[in-house]
Design a protein around this motif. Structure first.
Motif, short mmCIF file in Angstrom:
data_model
loop_
_atom_site.label_atom_id
_atom_site.label_comp_id
_atom_site.label_asym_id
_atom_site.label_seq_id
_atom_site.Cartn_x
_atom_site.Cartn_y
_atom_site.Cartn_z
N LEU A 1 19.24 4.07 28.47
CA LEU A 1 19.74 5.39 28.89
C LEU A 1 20.71 5.26 30.06
O LEU A 1 21.74 5.94 30.12
N ALA A 2 20.40 4.37 30.99
CA ALA A 2 21.28 4.14 32.13
C ALA A 2 22.61 3.54 31.67
O ALA A 2 23.68 3.89 32.17
N VAL A 3 22.55 2.64 30.69
CA VAL A 3 23.77 2.03 30.13
C VAL A 3 24.65 3.10 29.50
O VAL A 3 25.86 3.15 29.74
N ARG A 4 24.03 3.98 28.71
CA ARG A 4 24.82 5.02 28.03
C ARG A 4 25.46 5.98 29.03
O ARG A 4 26.60 6.43 28.83
N LEU A 5 24.74 6.31 30.10
CA LEU A 5 25.31 7.19 31.13
C LEU A 5 26.55 6.55 31.74
O LEU A 5 27.60 7.20 31.85
N LEU A 6 26.46 5.28 32.12
CA LEU A 6 27.59 4.60 32.73
C LEU A 6 28.73 4.43 31.73
O LEU A 6 29.91 4.52 32.10
N GLU A 7 28.41 4.16 30.48
CA GLU A 7 29.46 4.06 29.45
C GLU A 7 30.24 5.37 29.35
O GLU A 7 31.47 5.36 29.21
N GLY A 8 29.52 6.48 29.44
CA GLY A 8 30.19 7.79 29.41
C GLY A 8 31.08 7.99 30.62
O GLY A 8 32.20 8.51 30.50
N PHE B 1 29.06 -3.25 36.97
CA PHE B 1 28.05 -2.26 37.32
C PHE B 1 26.70 -2.91 37.05
O PHE B 1 26.36 -3.21 35.90
N LEU B 2 25.91 -3.14 38.10
CA LEU B 2 24.78 -4.05 38.01
C LEU B 2 23.49 -3.41 38.53
O LEU B 2 23.41 -3.02 39.70
N ASP B 3 22.50 -3.32 37.65
CA ASP B 3 21.16 -2.90 38.07
C ASP B 3 20.51 -4.04 38.86
O ASP B 3 20.92 -5.21 38.73
N ILE B 4 19.53 -3.73 39.69
CA ILE B 4 18.90 -4.77 40.50
C ILE B 4 17.58 -5.24 39.91
O ILE B 4 17.38 -6.43 39.69
N GLN B 5 16.67 -4.31 39.64
CA GLN B 5 15.37 -4.72 39.11
C GLN B 5 15.43 -4.85 37.59
O GLN B 5 15.46 -3.86 36.87
N MET B 6 15.45 -6.11 37.12
CA MET B 6 15.48 -6.41 35.69
C MET B 6 14.61 -7.62 35.42
O MET B 6 14.43 -8.46 36.31
N PRO B 7 14.09 -7.75 34.20
CA PRO B 7 13.30 -8.95 33.87
C PRO B 7 14.18 -10.20 33.77
O PRO B 7 15.41 -10.09 33.64
N ASP B 8 13.56 -11.35 33.83
CA ASP B 8 14.23 -12.66 33.72
C ASP B 8 15.11 -12.94 34.94
O ASP B 8 14.74 -13.68 35.82
N LEU B 9 16.30 -12.35 34.99
CA LEU B 9 17.18 -12.49 36.15
C LEU B 9 17.40 -11.12 36.76
O LEU B 9 17.82 -10.19 36.05
N PRO C 1 40.04 7.40 34.17
CA PRO C 1 41.31 6.71 33.90
C PRO C 1 41.36 5.32 34.53
O PRO C 1 40.81 5.09 35.60
N LYS C 2 42.01 4.40 33.83
CA LYS C 2 42.28 3.04 34.30
C LYS C 2 41.02 2.20 34.49
O LYS C 2 41.01 1.23 35.25
N LEU C 3 39.95 2.57 33.78
CA LEU C 3 38.79 1.71 33.65
C LEU C 3 38.67 1.31 32.19
O LEU C 3 38.77 2.16 31.30
N ARG C 4 38.45 0.03 31.93
CA ARG C 4 38.27 -0.44 30.55
C ARG C 4 36.96 -1.20 30.46
O ARG C 4 36.75 -2.18 31.18
N LEU C 5 36.07 -0.75 29.57
CA LEU C 5 34.78 -1.39 29.40
C LEU C 5 34.91 -2.56 28.45
O LEU C 5 35.29 -2.41 27.29
N LEU C 6 34.58 -3.76 28.93
CA LEU C 6 34.62 -4.95 28.09
C LEU C 6 33.33 -5.10 27.29
O LEU C 6 33.36 -5.49 26.12
N ALA C 7 32.18 -4.81 27.92
CA ALA C 7 30.90 -4.97 27.23
C ALA C 7 29.78 -4.36 28.08
O ALA C 7 29.93 -4.18 29.29
#
Length: 238
Positions: A13-20, A53-61, A26-32
């Motif tokens: 859900l957080a990914v989709r919000l930021l994608e939107g 755009f980077l979350d902090i608390q995530m599993p693994d890394l 303008p002048k932002l291009r999402l690579l992945a």
């Protein structure tokens, strides 16, 4: 200036919000976008994105671990629900810290910071063979001769440049980490979390490791004493 970016967050859900947000800015291009931090690490190392755009608390890394492998030309905007990470974030190339739930107005403010940083960097790179830099002061770009900079003092998201011939400091919106990367190491030295000095302007150093420079007396903190003492030892040989 077009900024390529990637999104890393384990919450879809957080990914989709930021994608939107990216799609309508303008002048932002999402690579992945990535929900897997390990997969994202490979993309970070490739260095194709200027902005992460980077979350902090995530599993693994977690986000702080990923931040430490970000290439020098890439900048981070942290996105997290935990405000206690705000201070630490500015030590790892972070331009801004967005607290969830993220509002679009806050997102735009962070993007303005990013554009300003990349525009200043591009202008500085194009300036005369590292003999000067450009900083943005009151909405205008000011060119500063490196020889004229006496010291730099940080105060959260702003820094003050103390310059020969100026009656008051020049204040610009950036972090001390940004300044440290902008100024050539041979001519400038970090002596504390809040100060970078030009050694050529030091008048004296007292027995308490205090530097007298300009109108200021600045203490060299423990984390930076070894490098500073090595500098003094080398200078006393010549």
């Amino acid at each position: 200036m077009l900024l390529n970016c990637i999104i890393i967050d384990d919450e879809p859900l957080a990914v989709r919000l930021l994608e939107g947000f990216v799609a309508k800015t303008p002048k932002l291009r999402l690579l992945a976008s990535y929900t897997d931090s390990v997969e994202a690490a490979t993309a970070i190392k490739e260095g194709q994105a200027q902005l992460v755009f980077l979350d902090i608390q995530m599993p693994d890394l977690d986000g702080m671990e990923l931040a430490r492998i970000v290439p020098p030309q890439t900048r981070i905007i942290f996105t997290t629900a935990f405000k206690e990470y705000a201070f630490e974030s500015y030590e790892v190339k972070a331009l801004d810290f967005l607290l969830k739930p993220i509002r679009y107005s806050k997102f735009l403010t962070a993007i303005d910071k990013a554009r300003e940083w990349f525009e200043t960097r591009a202008t500085t790179t194009a300036s005369v063979q590292a003999s000067s830099i450009f900083i943005r002061v009151d909405g205008e770009l000011r060119q500063l001769s490196l020889d004229s900079i006496i010291y730099v003092c940080g105060m959260k998201d702003y820094v003050m440049f103390y310059v020969k011939g100026e009656h008051r400091p020049l204040i610009t919106h950036m972090t001390m980490k940004n300044v440290e990367e902008m100024l050539p190491q041979g001519q400038f030295m970090r002596i504390s979390r809040s100060y970078i000095v030009a050694p050529q302007h030091i008048r004296k150093v007292d027995r308490n490791d205090c530097i007298y420079i300009g109108e200021e007396v600045i203490h060299v903190t423990e984390a930076y004493q070894q490098a500073f003492q090595a500098y003094l030892a080398e200078r006393m040989k010549s």
